[in-house]
Design an enzyme around this catalytic site. Structure first.
Site, PDB file in Angstrom:
ATOM      1  N   HIS A 113      22.747  -8.168  -6.993  1.00 33.00           N
ATOM      2  CA  HIS A 113      23.621  -7.642  -8.045  1.00 33.00           C
ATOM      3  C   HIS A 113      25.021  -7.468  -7.446  1.00 33.00           C
ATOM      4  O   HIS A 113      25.150  -7.210  -6.250  1.00 33.00           O
ATOM      5  CB  HIS A 113      23.047  -6.282  -8.477  1.00 33.00           C
ATOM      6  CG  HIS A 113      23.712  -5.640  -9.636  1.00 33.00           C
ATOM      7  ND1 HIS A 113      24.894  -4.948  -9.538  1.00 33.00           N
ATOM      8  CD2 HIS A 113      23.351  -5.562 -10.950  1.00 33.00           C
ATOM      9  CE1 HIS A 113      25.221  -4.467 -10.732  1.00 33.00           C
ATOM     10  NE2 HIS A 113      24.310  -4.830 -11.599  1.00 33.00           N
TER      11      HIS A 113
ATOM     12  N   GLN B 151      16.225  -1.445  -9.452  1.00 32.43           N
ATOM     13  CA  GLN B 151      15.216  -1.941 -10.387  1.00 32.43           C
ATOM     14  C   GLN B 151      13.799  -1.614  -9.946  1.00 32.43           C
ATOM     15  O   GLN B 151      12.861  -1.799 -10.722  1.00 32.43           O
ATOM     16  CB  GLN B 151      15.355  -3.470 -10.543  1.00 32.43           C
ATOM     17  CG  GLN B 151      16.655  -3.941 -11.148  1.00 32.43           C
ATOM     18  CD  GLN B 151      16.795  -3.592 -12.627  1.00 32.43           C
ATOM     19  OE1 GLN B 151      15.832  -3.234 -13.304  1.00 32.43           O
ATOM     20  NE2 GLN B 151      18.024  -3.663 -13.117  1.00 32.43           N
TER      21      GLN B 151
ATOM     22  N   CYS C 279      25.652  -9.304 -13.891  1.00 31.73           N
ATOM     23  CA  CYS C 279      26.293  -8.864 -12.651  1.00 31.73           C
ATOM     24  C   CYS C 279      25.692  -9.586 -11.447  1.00 31.73           C
ATOM     25  O   CYS C 279      25.471  -8.978 -10.393  1.00 31.73           O
ATOM     26  CB  CYS C 279      26.161  -7.358 -12.461  1.00 31.73           C
ATOM     27  SG  CYS C 279      27.021  -6.424 -13.709  1.00 31.73           S
TER      28      CYS C 279
ATOM     29  N   ASP D 200      18.392  -2.148  -2.070  1.00 28.18           N
ATOM     30  CA  ASP D 200      18.871  -1.759  -3.394  1.00 28.18           C
ATOM     31  C   ASP D 200      17.658  -1.618  -4.290  1.00 28.18           C
ATOM     32  O   ASP D 200      17.075  -2.608  -4.730  1.00 28.18           O
ATOM     33  CB  ASP D 200      19.823  -2.854  -3.890  1.00 28.18           C
ATOM     34  CG  ASP D 200      20.226  -2.657  -5.349  1.00 28.18           C
ATOM     35  OD1 ASP D 200      19.755  -1.692  -5.981  1.00 28.18           O
ATOM     36  OD2 ASP D 200      21.015  -3.478  -5.851  1.00 28.18           O
TER      37      ASP D 200
ATOM     38  N   LYS E   8      18.414   4.129 -14.992  1.00 28.24           N
ATOM     39  CA  LYS E   8      17.397   3.089 -15.211  1.00 28.24           C
ATOM     40  C   LYS E   8      15.990   3.649 -15.033  1.00 28.24           C
ATOM     41  O   LYS E   8      15.012   2.962 -15.295  1.00 28.24           O
ATOM     42  CB  LYS E   8      17.601   1.928 -14.228  1.00 28.24           C
ATOM     43  CG  LYS E   8      18.916   1.185 -14.421  1.00 28.24           C
ATOM     44  CD  LYS E   8      18.994  -0.052 -13.549  1.00 28.24           C
ATOM     45  CE  LYS E   8      20.409  -0.436 -13.228  1.00 28.24           C
ATOM     46  NZ  LYS E   8      21.028  -1.329 -14.195  1.00 28.24           N
TER      47      LYS E   8
HETATM   48  C1  LIG Z   1      19.568  -4.629  -8.784  1.00 27.35           C
HETATM   49  C2  LIG Z   1      20.643  -3.696  -9.202  1.00 27.35           C
HETATM   50  N1  LIG Z   1      21.414  -3.111  -8.253  1.00 27.35           N
HETATM   51  C3  LIG Z   1      22.379  -2.240  -8.563  1.00 27.35           C
HETATM   52  C4  LIG Z   1      22.645  -1.910  -9.863  1.00 27.35           C
HETATM   53  C5  LIG Z   1      23.769  -0.956 -10.122  1.00 27.35           C
HETATM   54  O1  LIG Z   1      23.332   0.247 -10.696  1.00 27.35           O
HETATM   55  P1  LIG Z   1      24.450   1.254 -11.204  1.00 27.35           P
HETATM   56  O2  LIG Z   1      25.275   0.491 -12.210  1.00 27.35           O
HETATM   57  O3  LIG Z   1      23.723   2.361 -11.843  1.00 27.35           O
HETATM   58  O4  LIG Z   1      25.250   1.634 -10.029  1.00 27.35           O
HETATM   59  C6  LIG Z   1      21.867  -2.494 -10.883  1.00 27.35           C
HETATM   60  C7  LIG Z   1      22.088  -2.178 -12.309  1.00 27.35           C
HETATM   61  O5  LIG Z   1      23.059  -2.466 -12.943  1.00 27.35           O
HETATM   62  C8  LIG Z   1      20.861  -3.405 -10.547  1.00 27.35           C
HETATM   63  O6  LIG Z   1      20.120  -3.992 -11.484  1.00 27.35           O
END
Ligand SMILES: Cc1ncc(COP(=O)(O)O)c(C=O)c1O
Ligand SMILES: Cc1ncc(COP(=O)(O)O)c(C=O)c1O
Lengths: 404, 130, 404, 130
Positions: free
Chosen positions: C117, C198, C361, C195, C221
């Site tokens: 991401h 998910q 993203c 990370d 999430k």
């Molecule tokens: C795999 C992954 N990493 C990071 C994020 C970032 O999360 P956040 O926008 O809550 O910082 C997301 C979600 O958008 C994601 O799906």
């Protein structure tokens, strides 16, 4: 003078309990309208914003960006120059990292004041240590104010790149002449950051009129939720700045090695935004506008004047900060002879009076005024003179235990 | 019939007019929609101060491709200096369908690219407050 | 196999509307219990935490720190190594700034994967550009997985300081073998950041078992509110690290020129915390534990398998990512012949089906799999097979319009 | 009578025992309570492996000052190596009053400083889960 009562206490569910809440400088209570706005956001419109094609996502985006537009207008800023952060602290760190690391170098100076909150001190200490710059402090006079002459003489040395100061002191209540400071700083080629964490909740603030290049504040002290802060900036400066955090939403296009940045304000908003929090803060400023910020300020002045009068009757109480209510906001720090602030707060608590004791995240100021800690009563729209009477009764009890 | 995906929109999407490249060309521009990553580029041949010919290229959704296709028919023959003055509404009217806020950038990417090619202005066409 | 129904849809107020919400990968919906916890926090216990002597402040502190302890336990981490941030993105940036700037230098490498991401790409791009390090990518195979052989060969070159990878891909659903990756990275002297944005919402996760030195995830999430993320770290590493942001709460003692830092986790939490958000996230993980994370995972697997089966019936639909449900989580990306993802999502919306379209993203991944965008359906506990049937019906409509 | 500010607490607060400095001394330590900024230091003279004499100094609330004063009377004469093993409960029992979580660090600052001086361990005494 007749008391200026706003009669809004019933709007604040937490105050249904029998307490005199005198700690709004730490965090404010929230009116029903703010809780309802967040609750119905989650019940009716919750989705991630900006990219979704479906109905919920459109609603969420409209609520979120609509809140941003109203919050910007409330503070006199442009919508696309109004950046959401986690809190005021993050807003200031954003500037220290994304602007400071590029524009402050070895031999330069950052000028702050002795009355700053740690959030407007430590980011500059870290910056100065990293780049070899010097952190300087404007002193606070006996009556709790700054000297513009001292400002001029430091600026005249020609090394100051940034002046960072609080709009209203969270300890002394001092209302600083930020527009005057900004004019002098700009004339000397320095930028200005104003910490408005205590000002936006209680005064009519127009960030453009303050002359600040950066203006930071925080939602939870302005009747809004935790988890959101605001940074307003000047267009040319924000456009020229590199981003602070990298991630989703702040990018234009991501290639393997490099990325381009999104337009303002998104360039500075990495990852999922505090969406419900923005909706809540939007409802908070709607509520404040409903009362009228002039009325909020007048009420704050009335309660502060009453507090200063009542405390003046107690010759074993010493008040810190300006005594002129035109030059100060609604936070009154004081000492009780023979009693440590922690013990004052503890005894107040038994009277249902919530005040704060400690260094108020302003240790340099504590050193400057020669104490380790103070007791502090601070106010908002829901407070009345009765709350102050309860405080005074509790202080009589403190005196009974610790006097002599 | 679907209010958004009307026949002429689908027709322009499935068989876009003036798509491809033009070499040689006098003006060119390339941009993308940050929300979805879609790309659009344009090549323009200028003669007598007018858009003598153009070709769009890139990938995108039905709205963005149809908008580029429909607009291309109006743009050919237009004085180059008029292009910079075209508004978002010009595109919306050409499309003749209701564009929700989320899809606006899809519809406007072609105008953004045309403006970029003719004036160097890389900003999004402003949408009149509704 | 009989459908594994959790029957919890009625717990989610937003789902009272007639929608099939298939965008939990972007953000999840919130159960009543989460909304109630935040609401009653503001109605009954709202105060700033840690320092207050009075009753409300004690309640708020206990609720906040109690939530931290439960959240830590839920993820298998120690309470004082569980840091609250704004979101997962900030958690990753914290590591890039506070650890990365000190430990990654010119000639070093940061190794990520093509399926990251943007929030786990851009912070490393910015770091590498700043310090002159190199950012490398592990490739994603045809079937949407990583190759451990490729990992080994990059590690063998001996320049990798950090491996940062996602636990579960938000686009392909791929469940990465993070413990295996961590073991190899550690053997090569590199640290590992996972990370888990998910993963934590849908799998039983024990951050210690993952072997990660840093593990980041996000509240919104995981059935929790916006405005809060979590970073778990290894004790020795967090203790040795310098702080990220400066301000209130993260300090030990502030002198004019220097400061000392507070103990963990507070050293990394500058300014007022997302208090109500922590309370809300605490309620969210209580809710998930009530269902049981094994059941959450089994349900996710069931819905995913059903989705893959139903989509396989449509020969004009192409699915991206692993087809083995044991090696993937609950997000299914797909393409429909002749239709752009944006148009797919738009037509789904008319059927009350909420899916996401775009680059999610993950632009480098889009390039790696040769598309500009995908359509994605993603699931959580409130979804049922009926939601998937509605999706399929909507896709039939897409095909009718775009299938030439 | 106030449950927290009992007479003997106030007595120790208003007239603390063993307060001041000791020069020369064998051991010393200085620390503070990050929540309120209060400071406490100690000077210790050691003889025959025991705390022969000590003096606390600094400023603090009634709880922290009374705790230091009351504890000082127990600490004088104690084998130095026993000091590091003293627990938070030892202080709470000496005080004989109910200490709310917010005030615990006030009560424990003196033990933290004593441990620091005798063992070099700068951590806060752990409070048994209640
Ligand atoms: C795999 C992954 N990493 C990071 C994020 C970032 O999360 P956040 O926008 O809550 O910082 C997301 C979600 O958008 C994601 O799906
Ligand atoms: C003057 C001042 N500045 C900054 C802050 C920091 O605000 P926050 O903790 O919301 O970041 C505060 C409040 O604590 C404050 O009073």
């Amino acid at each position: 003078m007749a008391p200026l009562a706003l009669n809004v206490r019933a709007d604040f569910p937490v105050l249904a309990g029998d307490i005199a809440y005198l700690d709004s400088g730490a965090t404010s209570q929230k009116p029903e309208a703010v809780l309802a706005a967040m609750d119905s956001y989650y019940r009716e419109s919750n989705a991630n914003v900006h990219r979704g094609v479906y109905g919920l996502a459109r609603d969420a985006t409209e609520l979120f960006e609509g809140a941003r537009a109203r919050i910007a207008e409330f503070a006199g800023g442009d919508t696309d120059l109004t950046i959401f952060t986690r809190n005021a602290t993050e807003a200031i760190n954003l500037v220290a990292y994304a602007w400071g690391r590029e524009h402050v170098g070895a031999g330069d100076e950052v000028l702050i004041t002795e009355m700053e909150h740690h959030s407007n001190i430590v980011p500059w200490q870290m910056l100065c240590q990293e780049v070899g710059a010097k952190l300087r402090y404007l002193s606070v006079s006996e009556d709790g104010t700054l000297s513009l002459d001292e400002l001029d003489s430091v600026l005249a040395e020609g090394r100051v790149k940034l002046v960072a100061l609080t709009h209203v002191s969270n300890v002394l209540g001092t209302l600083n002449p930020v527009a005057e400071v900004a004019a002098r700083a700009h004339a000397a080629g320095a930028l200005v950051l104003v910490d408005g964490a205590q000002a936006v909740p209680q005064l009519p603030v127009d960030v453009v009129e303050t002359g600040a290049d950066f203006y930071a504040w925080t939602g939870h002290k302005a009747l809004g939720p935790t988890g959101i802060g605001v940074l307003h900036g000047r267009r040319e400066i924000l456009e020229a700045m590199r981003p602070f955090m990298g991630g989703g939403d702040m990018i234009g296009r991501v290639d393997f090695d490099t990325s381009t940045w999104n337009e303002l304000p998104f360039k500075f908003e990495a990852g999922t935004s505090p969406i419900a929090e923005a909706v809540g803060l939007g409802a908070a400023i709607d509520y404040l506008r409903g009362i009228g910020m002039d009325n909020v300020r007048a009420h704050e002045r009335d309660i502060t004047a009453y507090t200063l009068d009542r405390l003046a009757e107690l010759d074993w109480v010493k008040v810190f900060g300006p005594l002129d209510v035109e030059r100060r906001g609604g936070a009154v720090s004081f000492a009780v002879e023979g009693a440590h602030p922690h013990d004052i707060a503890e005894i107040c608590d038994r009277h249902g009076v919530c005040i704060r004791a400690g260094h108020h995240c302003a240790q340099p100021l504590m050193r400057a005024i020669g104490v380790n800690a103070t007791a502090r009563a601070s106010f908002h729209v829901y407070n009345s003179r009765e709350d102050i009477d309860r405080l005074v009764a509790a202080l009589e009890d403190v005196h009974a235990i610790f006097g002599s | 019939m679907d209010e958004l995906y009307r026949d002429y929109i689908l027709d322009h999407y499935k068989e876009p007019r003036n798509f491809g490249e033009l070499d040689p060309h006098d003006l060119e521009w390339h941009d993308h929609n940050p929300l979805c990553g879609d790309e659009l580029g344009v090549h323009i041949v200028v003669a007598d101060g007018k858009v003598a010919d153009l070709r769009f290229h890139g990938t995108g959704c039905a709205i963005s491709q149809a908008a580029a296709s429909i607009a291309s028919e109006e743009l050919i023959g237009m004085p180059v200096e008029e292009v910079g003055g075209l508004s978002a509404d010009w595109v919306f009217e050409l499309l003749g369908i209701d564009i929700s806020p989320t899809r606006r950038k899809c519809a406007l990417l072609n105008l953004k690219v045309m403006r970029g090619a003719t004036t160097g202005d890389a900003s999004w066409p402003e949408v009149a407050a509704s």
